[in-house]
Design a protein around this motif. Sequence first.
Motif, PDB file in Angstrom:
ATOM      1  N   THR A 274       0.866  -1.178   0.000  1.00 12.12           N
ATOM      2  CA  THR A 274       0.000   0.000   0.000  1.00 12.12           C
ATOM      3  C   THR A 274       0.898   1.223   0.000  1.00 12.12           C
ATOM      4  N   ARG A 315      -3.026   0.326  -3.764  1.00 12.85           N
ATOM      5  CA  ARG A 315      -2.612  -1.017  -3.355  1.00 12.85           C
ATOM      6  C   ARG A 315      -2.157  -1.815  -4.563  1.00 12.85           C
ATOM      7  N   GLN A 516      -7.108   0.988   3.988  1.00 16.22           N
ATOM      8  CA  GLN A 516      -7.474  -0.133   3.125  1.00 16.22           C
ATOM      9  C   GLN A 516      -8.958  -0.147   2.830  1.00 16.22           C
TER      10      GLN A 516
END
Lengths: 649, 305
Positions: A274, A315, A516
């Motif tokens: 990430t 990501r 995320q």
Amino acid sequence: MRDTRAPTPAQFGWLLAAVTATLAPHAIELPYWLAILCASLIAIRSALLWRRGKPPHQLVIVLVAVAAGIGVRFEFSHFFGKDPGVALLAVLLCLKLLESRTTRDLRAAVLLAYFLQLGLFFYNQTPGIAALALAGALLTTTTLLSLEDAAARPVAQLRTSAVLLSQGLPFMLVLFVLFPRVQGPLWGLPSDAYSGMTGLSDTMTPGSISQLGLSDAIAFRAEFDGTPPPPSQRYWRGPVLTRYDGRSWRPGFSTIAREPRYEPSGRAYEYRLTLEPHNQPWLLALDFPAADIPKTRYAGDFRLLAEQPVRMRTRFDLRSYPATAVGKVEDAIVLAEAQRLPANVNPRSRALAREIATEGAGPSEILALTLERLRGLDLTYTLSPPLLGTHSVDEFLFDTRQGFCEHFASAFVFLMRAAGVPARVVTGYQGGEINPVDGSLVVRQSDAHAWAEVWLVGRGWVRVDPTALAAPSRIESGLSAALPDWDVLPLLRRPGMDWLRDLRHRWDAVSNTWNQWVLGYNPDRQRDLLERMGFPQPDWRTLAMLLGVSAAGLMLLLLAWAFAQRRQHDPLDAAWTSFSRKLARHGAARHPWEGPLDYGKRLAMTFPEHAEPLRTISEDYARLRYRIGPADPHSVRLLARHIRRLKLK
Amino acid sequence: MPHRYAIRVLEAANCIILGKDRELRLALACLIARGHLLIEDLPGVGKTTLAHVIARLIGLHFQRIQFTSDLLPADIVGVSIFDREASSFRFHPGPIFSQLILADEINRATPKTQSALLEAMEERQVTADSETHPLPEPFFVIATQNPSHQIGTFPLPESQLDRFLLRIRLGYPDRSAERALLMGEDRRELLERQPAVIQPDALLAMQQAAHAITVSERLVDYVQALLATTRHSPELAAGLSPRAGLGLIAAARAWALIEGRDHVLPEDIQTVFPHVAAHRLHTAGDGRSVTPEALGQLVRDVPVV
């Protein structure tokens, strides 16, 4: 109209609290004079409220507004875009406080406050900001409630407001998941969208990496499937620097292709990277990435590149083979560039290199001899090396003997080239720290590193990390272990700050999850999710329908819940219900038609060993419930406690 | 202490009428609630004794009127007779001018006579020859009725039954009570010797105290739910009237007083409900009076909240 009534001090107090909570997080983004202006306007209004003074004349307010407008125009040189817009709104909201005379004015201010809470997200979207915006929304909603019912108790109003917000939560989630996503920052204007991103650049001068070494900011996170590679293999490749002008290093010639120039081999590591936005295309993959990674390209110097500069947190699912041999066959241009040196710099180092070249028989021997000589020079590794002049390599090797990784890499590559061996500098990150909370590897800017690559016939490009000569622990244990005690270190890198580091780890884990799942929820992931839910290729009509259906379903659920809860608001009812539930678990539920005393008598017969407390509870309830007036809260609490403590065999 | 008076009366009454504590309590509750009592049962189960006992224990002036098919209204309320000496009509009060009346076998009299009594019960005064004569205070009627299927009876119409607050049945005594009755002294003699345990003004005090007993909002909710259930039940011809609702609460208050509470519970309502409701409700199909089982089921349909 009731809206023309003058607001009560309590209503105004709520509004002031709401506005303060809304504007406080804005203060760091506003120009300082504007922040001070807003604060003083709020302070004046609070003082007026406290001393029941009259608000200033309308003309004064207009003058301040005009002056603030001019100030904003000067500060930003235009009125368009988010910064001047938010600044103007903030000052207008504070002025609205001063001129508010009726509850209608307060309502207008409430709407502005809601908008400015939204405006917080223009600047950043961290969990902290989300919490602050939520606090502001809570207070603002309470203000609205107090406008409806001035008589209610403040705590009750806060509670109602919290309940209202939490009822909105499912709708928020549905909208978050289903509302069509737009690629790119929605609120960013191109000019100010990508400013303030930190990270490696594609030039390296002495001091450029040690500058990063002071930063605690996160460069990227990696979550490995299985065990991460050992620290000595954690080399995250950034720009490869070949061209040297005597002071700074720049990238050299490199091809870009859809396929890598090597055959991956050896052990593979799968991980999810990430990347924090750094406005550069390189992905900082672990050496050396696999051949089949979608949406990327492969540079001739083994970097992995994105199709566009990384401007949002992104990501990537990656796989790397650290043991791969690379560059056995190399372009002549690349090799030529990797040997070129500017004339007339660093004469002493050249002499040393010549000496080594005559001594050693081939490139491998020269490499070994160079490393030995460097070790013999007794160099010190430090974050704050002395400034260097024109002959930077000479001065570093023979005079100051203190340097950071870029000094080591630069000097080593210079020596190798001067001795006739192709070599180049590689920048990137080395190491990283495993977050014990969620097991992810966190790589910070302070992990930025520079090392070297040497081209040997038959072996290709071989990684050499000259920093390891002076500070082997830099590679094994990270920056803090390698630096001498007296060196300046970022707070979190200092040993002995374990509790702080632990806190930081926890916070990192939270914000990683947030990144995320909240910020990383982009059109792709929305599509994935919907496909998994059984809606392949959803168009806006499907989304709108899904939204409508889920919202209606939620509405019905909430209504049903509200209906079921209506009676339970009374703590006495709640206590009695819990009593009956407790006994229901022992097979003695109250019949719906059964009065409290009858129930108590029946229980006393069913559980003779508990007859006394059971009868007391039901008698107490009967008395509290059916005597005149609302039951005394203390007695109700007492009864509830008896019921909680009641234990049946 | 009004509650103590009630206990004293009940203790004494239980010594004379054996095994009928619940019925005695209901009768007393009816008296305390200023209602009139209807006892429906076969002859010889102690209806008359019960009336006697209550009159005796409270020290009320007692009159028994035996209803027959030839009984006239004037036989109850009294007549105005011309007085020669005074040259005017003088009212001779009938037996109704007593504090406690036992109207025995009320359904043997003609409807006209029945209604004369029932009017007096309702209005607590008697009008004869355009003159109004108030009835004494307290004024309490215990009417007895044979089960209506017996020959030679005029069943009381529904509107008249509504005048009675409670209806009870005495029924046969249980085995041990009957044994004690058979082996014991003559009840009548026992009654003769029994002095009053409280005074009529104690009864008034009880009546006032009962009126002051708390009926909470939640209890009214329950009563209304109960009334609504009788009104919506498909098995009943008609539901309970508001008057019946008032009676329900009044009787429950009196019951709560006897139980020694200062507030009414759903249990009180449930206890008096069959006695308040049974003689006012009729089944939808054949118009017969409802059974206690049906009423019990009705109570079970209404949750206590």
